[in-house]
Design a protein around this motif. Structure first.
Motif, mmCIF file in Angstrom:
data_model
loop_
_atom_site.group_PDB
_atom_site.id
_atom_site.type_symbol
_atom_site.label_atom_id
_atom_site.label_comp_id
_atom_site.label_asym_id
_atom_site.label_seq_id
_atom_site.Cartn_x
_atom_site.Cartn_y
_atom_site.Cartn_z
ATOM 1 N N TYR A 164 20.156 -45.079 -32.543
ATOM 2 C CA TYR A 164 21.396 -45.552 -33.178
ATOM 3 C C TYR A 164 22.559 -45.479 -32.197
ATOM 4 O O TYR A 164 23.370 -46.402 -32.104
ATOM 5 N N MET B 35 22.650 -36.220 -46.277
ATOM 6 C CA MET B 35 22.203 -37.109 -45.224
ATOM 7 C C MET B 35 20.702 -37.340 -45.359
ATOM 8 O O MET B 35 19.969 -36.515 -45.880
ATOM 9 N N GLU C 38 16.928 -37.382 -44.542
ATOM 10 C CA GLU C 38 16.045 -36.495 -43.795
ATOM 11 C C GLU C 38 15.203 -37.332 -42.841
ATOM 12 O O GLU C 38 14.450 -38.211 -43.259
ATOM 13 N N LEU C 39 15.326 -37.085 -41.553
ATOM 14 C CA LEU C 39 14.616 -37.873 -40.557
ATOM 15 C C LEU C 39 13.384 -37.166 -40.004
ATOM 16 O O LEU C 39 12.610 -37.756 -39.264
ATOM 17 N N GLY C 40 13.224 -35.912 -40.357
ATOM 18 C CA GLY C 40 12.040 -35.178 -39.940
ATOM 19 C C GLY C 40 11.970 -34.982 -38.435
ATOM 20 O O GLY C 40 12.977 -34.832 -37.757
ATOM 21 N N LYS C 41 10.758 -35.013 -37.913
ATOM 22 C CA LYS C 41 10.569 -34.712 -36.504
ATOM 23 C C LYS C 41 11.068 -35.825 -35.586
ATOM 24 O O LYS C 41 11.161 -35.640 -34.383
ATOM 25 N N TYR C 42 11.400 -36.979 -36.149
ATOM 26 C CA TYR C 42 11.882 -38.097 -35.351
ATOM 27 C C TYR C 42 13.410 -38.205 -35.331
ATOM 28 O O TYR C 42 13.957 -39.193 -34.854
ATOM 29 N N ALA C 43 14.088 -37.199 -35.822
ATOM 30 C CA ALA C 43 15.545 -37.252 -35.938
ATOM 31 C C ALA C 43 16.213 -37.531 -34.597
ATOM 32 O O ALA C 43 17.094 -38.394 -34.509
ATOM 33 N N ALA C 44 15.827 -36.843 -33.561
ATOM 34 C CA ALA C 44 16.468 -37.025 -32.257
ATOM 35 C C ALA C 44 16.254 -38.447 -31.745
ATOM 36 O O ALA C 44 17.196 -39.082 -31.250
ATOM 37 N N THR C 45 15.064 -38.966 -31.879
ATOM 38 C CA THR C 45 14.765 -40.321 -31.416
ATOM 39 C C THR C 45 15.549 -41.363 -32.199
ATOM 40 O O THR C 45 16.121 -42.290 -31.623
ATOM 41 N N VAL C 46 15.584 -41.204 -33.509
ATOM 42 C CA VAL C 46 16.298 -42.166 -34.354
ATOM 43 C C VAL C 46 17.796 -42.117 -34.062
ATOM 44 O O VAL C 46 18.434 -43.164 -33.878
ATOM 45 N N LEU C 47 18.369 -40.941 -33.988
ATOM 46 C CA LEU C 47 19.799 -40.819 -33.720
ATOM 47 C C LEU C 47 20.143 -41.321 -32.322
ATOM 48 O O LEU C 47 21.174 -41.975 -32.126
#
Length: 47
Positions: free
Chosen positions: A15, A1, A3-12
């Motif tokens: 979406y 998958m 890697e979204l880093g520290k913004y993973a929660a915001t990006v997901l």
């Protein structure tokens, strides 16, 4: 998958909201189409 880093929660979350909005728009369109068809059939039956 990816890697979204520290913004993973915001990006997901974004979406998820986007998918939910698209699903709501599709549902609303299908429901409006069904209502229009029923109304057209009713008007055709009644003249």
């Amino acid at each position: 998958m990816i890697e979204l880093g520290k913004y993973a929660a915001t990006v997901l979350w974004s979406y998820g909201v986007s998918v939910a909005l698209l699903a709501a728009l599709i549902w609303q369109t299908v429901a409006a189409n069904a209502r229009a068809r029923r109304e057209l059939e009713r008007q055709e039956r009644n003249g």
